[in-house]
Design a protein around this motif. Structure first.
Motif, PDB file in Angstrom:
ATOM      1  N   ILE A   1      -7.840 -77.230 134.570  1.00 11.67           N
ATOM      2  CA  ILE A   1      -6.884 -78.322 135.121  1.00 11.67           C
ATOM      3  C   ILE A   1      -5.616 -77.698 135.714  1.00 11.67           C
ATOM      4  CG2 ILE A   1      -5.827 -80.364 134.713  1.00 11.67           C
ATOM      5  CD1 ILE A   1      -8.021 -81.274 133.054  1.00 11.67           C
ATOM      6  N   LEU A   2      -5.050 -77.057 134.778  1.00 10.33           N
ATOM      7  CA  LEU A   2      -3.675 -76.367 134.980  1.00 10.33           C
ATOM      8  C   LEU A   2      -3.712 -75.352 136.063  1.00 10.33           C
ATOM      9  CD1 LEU A   2      -1.713 -76.418 131.581  1.00 10.33           C
ATOM     10  CD2 LEU A   2      -1.706 -78.034 133.397  1.00 10.33           C
ATOM     11  N   GLY A   3      -4.949 -74.571 135.894  1.00  7.74           N
ATOM     12  CA  GLY A   3      -5.029 -73.460 137.227  1.00  7.74           C
ATOM     13  C   GLY A   3      -5.239 -74.028 138.273  1.00  7.74           C
ATOM     14  N   ARG A   4      -5.979 -75.123 138.505  1.00  2.00           N
ATOM     15  CA  ARG A   4      -6.028 -75.858 139.823  1.00  2.00           C
ATOM     16  C   ARG A   4      -4.629 -76.538 140.379  1.00  2.00           C
ATOM     17  NH1 ARG A   4      -7.435 -75.179 144.748  1.00  2.00           N
ATOM     18  NH2 ARG A   4      -8.099 -77.007 145.806  1.00  2.00           N
ATOM     19  N   PHE A   5      -4.062 -76.974 139.316  1.00  2.00           N
ATOM     20  CA  PHE A   5      -2.494 -77.761 139.618  1.00  2.00           C
ATOM     21  C   PHE A   5      -1.559 -76.760 140.091  1.00  2.00           C
ATOM     22  CE2 PHE A   5       1.685 -78.685 137.898  1.00  2.00           C
ATOM     23  CZ  PHE A   5       1.809 -79.943 138.514  1.00  2.00           C
ATOM     24  N   ARG A   6      -1.913 -75.730 139.459  1.00  2.00           N
ATOM     25  CA  ARG A   6      -0.645 -74.458 139.848  1.00  2.00           C
ATOM     26  C   ARG A   6      -0.771 -73.982 141.087  1.00  2.00           C
ATOM     27  NH1 ARG A   6      -0.376 -68.682 138.310  1.00  2.00           N
ATOM     28  NH2 ARG A   6       1.474 -68.050 138.083  1.00  2.00           N
ATOM     29  N   LEU A   7      -2.432 -73.900 141.305  1.00  2.00           N
ATOM     30  CA  LEU A   7      -2.582 -73.221 142.889  1.00  2.00           C
ATOM     31  C   LEU A   7      -2.180 -74.401 143.808  1.00  2.00           C
ATOM     32  CD1 LEU A   7      -6.266 -71.958 142.428  1.00  2.00           C
ATOM     33  CD2 LEU A   7      -4.350 -70.325 143.286  1.00  2.00           C
ATOM     34  N   LEU A   8      -2.328 -75.481 143.805  1.00  2.00           N
ATOM     35  CA  LEU A   8      -1.998 -76.780 144.804  1.00  2.00           C
ATOM     36  C   LEU A   8      -0.311 -76.495 144.719  1.00  2.00           C
ATOM     37  CD1 LEU A   8      -4.412 -79.460 143.758  1.00  2.00           C
ATOM     38  CD2 LEU A   8      -4.227 -77.941 145.529  1.00  2.00           C
ATOM     39  N   LYS A   9       0.356 -76.299 143.595  1.00  2.00           N
ATOM     40  CA  LYS A   9       1.779 -76.192 143.723  1.00  2.00           C
ATOM     41  C   LYS A   9       2.284 -75.069 144.503  1.00  2.00           C
ATOM     42  CE  LYS A   9       4.652 -78.437 141.885  1.00  2.00           C
ATOM     43  NZ  LYS A   9       5.672 -79.117 142.199  1.00  2.00           N
ATOM     44  N   MET A  10       1.508 -73.978 144.453  1.00  2.00           N
ATOM     45  CA  MET A  10       1.780 -72.750 145.025  1.00  2.00           C
ATOM     46  C   MET A  10       1.737 -72.710 146.834  1.00  2.00           C
ATOM     47  SD  MET A  10       0.339 -69.806 142.390  1.00  2.00           S
ATOM     48  CE  MET A  10       0.736 -68.398 143.409  1.00  2.00           C
ATOM     49  N   GLU A  11       0.840 -73.882 147.057  1.00  2.00           N
ATOM     50  CA  GLU A  11       0.470 -73.837 148.389  1.00  2.00           C
ATOM     51  C   GLU A  11       1.592 -74.892 148.777  1.00  2.00           C
ATOM     52  OE1 GLU A  11      -3.438 -75.379 148.684  1.00  2.00           O
ATOM     53  OE2 GLU A  11      -4.384 -73.539 147.791  1.00  2.00           O
ATOM     54  N   GLY A  12       2.395 -75.443 148.244  1.00  2.00           N
ATOM     55  CA  GLY A  12       3.460 -76.264 148.430  1.00  2.00           C
ATOM     56  C   GLY A  12       3.175 -77.794 148.299  1.00  2.00           C
ATOM     57  N   MET A  13       2.447 -78.255 147.623  1.00  2.00           N
ATOM     58  CA  MET A  13       2.098 -79.623 147.666  1.00  2.00           C
ATOM     59  C   MET A  13       3.040 -80.116 146.587  1.00  2.00           C
ATOM     60  SD  MET A  13      -1.626 -81.511 146.733  1.00  2.00           S
ATOM     61  CE  MET A  13      -2.192 -80.572 148.145  1.00  2.00           C
ATOM     62  N   GLU A  14       3.353 -81.399 146.689  1.00  2.00           N
ATOM     63  CA  GLU A  14       4.307 -82.141 145.785  1.00  2.00           C
ATOM     64  C   GLU A  14       3.559 -82.534 144.514  1.00  2.00           C
ATOM     65  OE1 GLU A  14       5.620 -85.537 147.703  1.00  2.00           O
ATOM     66  OE2 GLU A  14       7.072 -84.632 149.086  1.00  2.00           O
ATOM     67  N   THR A  15       4.285 -82.587 143.396  1.00  2.00           N
ATOM     68  CA  THR A  15       3.761 -82.767 142.005  1.00  2.00           C
ATOM     69  C   THR A  15       2.794 -83.990 142.218  1.00  2.00           C
ATOM     70  OG1 THR A  15       5.715 -81.648 140.962  1.00  2.00           O
ATOM     71  CG2 THR A  15       4.268 -83.230 139.536  1.00  2.00           C
ATOM     72  N   GLU A  16       3.254 -85.145 142.414  1.00  2.00           N
ATOM     73  CA  GLU A  16       2.316 -86.468 142.480  1.00  2.00           C
ATOM     74  C   GLU A  16       1.039 -86.031 143.151  1.00  2.00           C
ATOM     75  OE1 GLU A  16       2.060 -89.089 140.741  1.00  2.00           O
ATOM     76  OE2 GLU A  16       4.290 -88.883 139.825  1.00  2.00           O
ATOM     77  N   LYS A  17       1.295 -85.664 144.402  1.00  2.00           N
ATOM     78  CA  LYS A  17       0.019 -85.419 145.279  1.00  2.00           C
ATOM     79  C   LYS A  17      -0.859 -84.322 144.516  1.00  2.00           C
ATOM     80  CE  LYS A  17      -2.473 -85.408 148.827  1.00  2.00           C
ATOM     81  NZ  LYS A  17      -3.620 -86.624 149.146  1.00  2.00           N
ATOM     82  N   ALA A  18      -0.450 -83.087 143.980  1.00  2.00           N
ATOM     83  CA  ALA A  18      -1.090 -81.890 143.218  1.00  2.00           C
ATOM     84  C   ALA A  18      -1.803 -82.696 141.849  1.00  2.00           C
ATOM     85  CB  ALA A  18      -0.131 -81.225 142.846  1.00  2.00           C
ATOM     86  N   ILE A  19      -1.169 -83.466 141.434  1.00  2.00           N
ATOM     87  CA  ILE A  19      -1.882 -84.216 139.949  1.00  2.00           C
ATOM     88  C   ILE A  19      -3.172 -84.957 140.489  1.00  2.00           C
ATOM     89  CG2 ILE A  19      -1.665 -85.839 138.351  1.00  2.00           C
ATOM     90  CD1 ILE A  19       1.264 -84.685 137.825  1.00  2.00           C
TER      91      ILE A  19
END
Length: 778
Positions: free
Chosen positions: A696-714
């Motif tokens: 879960i955290l691995g996917r969340f971190r990848l999305l954040k690194m791609e520039g996605m906002e926290t709420e959307k990334a969650i």
């Protein structure tokens, strides 16, 4: 990537390794159950016990055969049959493979078979029954001995019965209180080996059946070894079969394609075969913990396959070409699966801190197995995928096939957004309840809780617990001080005090030591009156001692006194009242000895296999804390290196500590004692539970690194990873639920704890992680 460029070579290599692993397993793997394996190595009490054994004989080389006659044992034909059996059983010869240097050397005194690497020998060194017991009797000329039972004089049976039932040496040892069961006591070779035990028990049961006794029960080390190993072999095969069927069903539900199921099952099976080959190379026998190996390999391998195959199919659905989909899967999921496998392996490897060899071996083997499953899935599975079209592997979804998962995790996302307070309140309440449960954990382990449910060996154990002195050996070493010898009057008097105190405890029904000789002479000298079965005065003591030596009756006491007469033993067996209760009893006994015996004359020290095994409880607790601390430290360091952010480390650890607390609470509230087999659960739970967190955290971190906002990334993380983590948890859950159907109580407990806490870990991950990420505003 080499395995994608030359897939056939990689596939052939894994197939060869699996065949080699199978051959090694067939030729080198074997099952063994040994009580010595559960002795804490390097312990001073263990060293004293071995020293004690060298002066006397072991306290666990006995085999008790209780022969029951519902009308009572005092019937001539029955008594003759029991006596005949007790004499003939000494002549039992079994064929054993020659193995020089083994503990069996003491038995190599019979005929060798020419031209064969086998020999005939009898593992039964001595036998004794009520019909061989004698009482000292005073005649006008001297002391002599008369039989306890006058077999050829039935008119004397009633008097014999009364005499026997008033003798504390015999009641609960050779005869039950209701006089309906008598016991034949066999002394077997020390450290009896598995092959010897199996053949001896088979021969023994054949002899007993030939005498056509109405009912008999057997208690002793050889019987335990034979029955428990047979159970291990059966349940090893059964657990592997049921796990395989379960995985086959789950794979079909996921892929709905023949080759998708075949590839998945092949990857898991190859990993298992290679693993058992590695275990065979290591050369360690399979013990009671081996039941878990096939389950661990099948379930962990299935989890890895699901993650890899799900990601591969997702990439195909996005329109990526086959090789590109595999490379993306290797890059994005390969690392996550490696981390989850590594953390699971760390959970198992932390068991190396245990001083108990079976638990250490299990931890090492299981950690090797987890990583073997990982490498097999990553390289074999991805290599073989290149040889099939996508639609041969899985039924590609169309339309809204995944709408259920999207709706479910979208709803969870909304709850974690709008009900953060509720989620944290439930968390706090859970922590409070778990803390209460954890403080109720006990270590009052009982032998009966470790025996197979409904098995003959268990029923025999209960019979002896009810009618005789129990199974658990208990020895007190008596050490003469300041020039005294253990047959001095003052020393024997002190021994009598300790014996009298022992008989006051609920767990003790009979005691044996050299005091019986002097008590028996005293009774005989006073008209065979039962009230004179007690220690004589000093003058009579030495008179009886001299008479016994002249009559040759002192020879029976030699097994209770060392050759140098500096050591003696007080022997007993304890009822199965539980480890904590026995600890209280022994502490009270030590206090009595300290206050009521003369330490300048004699000292006493508790010893025996029972005392040593009981001490395991201390090591279980210590090794549990050390192992769990090690696992927490290593996994925390991994989290720090991965995320390099304290908040993320907290987010990763909190959802995985709660499941361990829940496991502890289950132990506390259900009253299941913490014993060696159960203690391993906590490290396993932590290692497995953290897997979903990493995904879960691995996917969340990848999305954040791609520039996605926290709420959307969650939100995206929950929807994209929810299905995979749920399916893997379901696989793991049902994999360990299989253990609930085991006849081995520790395995049932492990299945209950792991399956229950895996569900709690999933709930913590999907509800707590989003809430904590929002609280910390990551």
């Amino acid at each position: 990537m080499f395995h994608l460029r030359f897939p056939k070579t990689v596939i052939a290599l894994f197939l060869i390794l699996s065949v080699v692993g199978t051959l090694i397993a067939v030729n080198r793997l074997y099952f063994r159950f040994s009580f010595e394996d559960f002795f804490p190595k390097g312990d001073p009490d263990l060293e004293f016990y071995y020293e004690f054994k060298s002066r006397f004989e072991p306290d666990d080389n006995f085999l008790l055969i209780a022969i029951h006659r519902k009308e009572g044992i005092f019937e001539q034909e029955f008594l003759k049959k029991v006596k005949d059996f007790s004499l003939k059983v000494r002549e039992t010869a079994i064929e054993i493979k020659d193995s020089s240097g083994s503990p069996w050397d003491a038995g190599k005194n019979l005929s060798n078979i020419k031209g064969k690497k086998t020999f005939l020998a009898n593992p039964v060194l001595e036998s004794q029954s009520l019909m061989q017991v004698e009482f000292p009797i005073k005649t006008p000329f001297a002391f002599t001995a008369i039989p306890a039972v006058h077999i050829d004089e039935p008119d004397r049976y009633e008097a014999d019965k009364k005499r026997i039932l008033s003798d504390e040496r015999l009641i609960n040892a050779f005869i039950s209180a209701d006089a309906k069961t008598t016991v034949v006591i066999l002394k077997t070779v020390d450290n009896i080996q598995q092959e010897v035990a199996e053949k001896m028990m088979k021969s023994l049961r054949k002899q007993l059946d030939a005498y056509k006794f109405d009912e008999y029960h057997i208690l002793g080390r050889a019987n335990f070894q034979t029955e428990l190993v047979a159970m291990q072999i059966y349940e090893f095969a059964l657990s592997a079969l049921v796990s395989g069927i379960l995985v086959l069903l789950i794979m079909w539900l996921i892929f709905r394609r023949f080759w998708g199921v075949v590839i998945s099952i092949s990857s898991i099976l190859l990993g298992l075969l290679i693993f058992i080959g590695i275990v065979g190379v290591i050369g360690k026998p399979l013990d009671s913990m081996a039941l878990l190996y096939p389950i661990i390999m099948i379930i962990v391998g299935t989890s890895d396959v699901i993650h890899v195959m799900s990601k591969y199919v997702d990439e195909l659905q996005k329109g990526n070409k086959q090789l590109d989909a595999i490379r993306i899967t290797m890059r994005e999921i390969g690392i996550s699966v490696f981390l989850t496998s590594f953390t699971t392996a760390i959970g198992f490897f932390s068991l190396i801190f245990s001083k108990l060899e079976p638990i250490r071996n299990f931890g090492i083997n299981a950690s090797i197995g987890v990583m073997t499953a990982y490498f097999t899935v990553i390289f074999f599975t991805t290599a073989i995928l290149t040889m099939f079209d996508a639609n041969q592997i899985i039924k590609l979804r169309t339309g809204n096939d995944d709408s259920f998962w999207k709706k479910l995790y979208s709803a969870i996302d909304i709850i974690t957004q709008k009900r953060k307070g509720l989620v944290m309140s439930i968390l706090l309440l859970t922590v409070i309840i778990c803390t209460i449960g954890i403080f109720r954990i006990n270590t009052n382990t009982k032998i009966e809780k470790m025996l197979p449910i409904g098995a003959n060996v268990t029923n025999d154990f209960f019979f002896f617990e009810k009618n005789f002195s129990g199974f658990r050996p208990f020895e007190i070493a008596v050490i003469a001080q300041n020039g005294k010898t253990v047959d001095d009057f003052e020393v024997v008097q002190e021994m009598a005090k300790v014996e009298a105190q022992l008989l006051k405890y609920e767990a003790v029904k009979s005691v044996s030591s050299i005091t019986w000789l002097y008590k028996s002479f005293n009774r005989a000298f006073h008209g065979d009156r039962a009230d004179y079965y007690k220690m004589p005065d000093k003058e009579d003591f030495y008179k009886y001692q001299a008479m016994a030596e002249q009559a040759g009756m002192g020879r029976n006491a030699n097994i209770m006194v060392s050759k140098d007469r500096k050591y003696a033993r007080i022997s007993s067996r304890l009822l199965d009242i539980g480890g904590d209760n026995i600890k209280k009893m022994t502490a009270d006994l030590n206090n009595f000895i300290k206050k009521n015996t003369n330490a300048k004359i004699v000292s006493f020290r508790q010893t025996g296999t029972g005392v040593i095994v009981d001490k395991n409880l201390v090591y279980v607790r210590d090794s549990l804390l050390q192992g769990l601390g090690f696992a927490l430290l290593v996994i925390t360091l991994i989290m720090v290196l991965l995320y390099r952010n304290l908040k993320m480390v907290i987010v990763a650890l909190v959802p995985n500590i709660i499941p361990m607390m829940i496991a502890g609470a289950i132990l506390g509230f259900t009253g299941i004692p913490l014993e060696a087999g159960v203690a391993i659960v906590f490290s396993i739970i932590f290692g497995i539970a953290v897997d979903d967190t990493i995904h879960i955290l691995g996917r969340f971190r990848l999305l954040k690194m791609e520039g996605m906002e926290t709420e959307k990334a969650i939100s995206v993380t929950l929807v994209e990873t929810g299905k995979a983590v749920t399916l893997t948890t379901v696989v793991l859950f049902f994999g360990f639920v299989i253990l609930l159907f085991s006849s081995n109580p520790p395995a049932v407990t492990i299945g209950l704890l792991i399956s229950s806490t895996l569900l709690s870990a999933l709930i913590c991950d999907v509800f707590l992680i989003p809430v904590l990420l929002r609280i910390f505003k990551y």
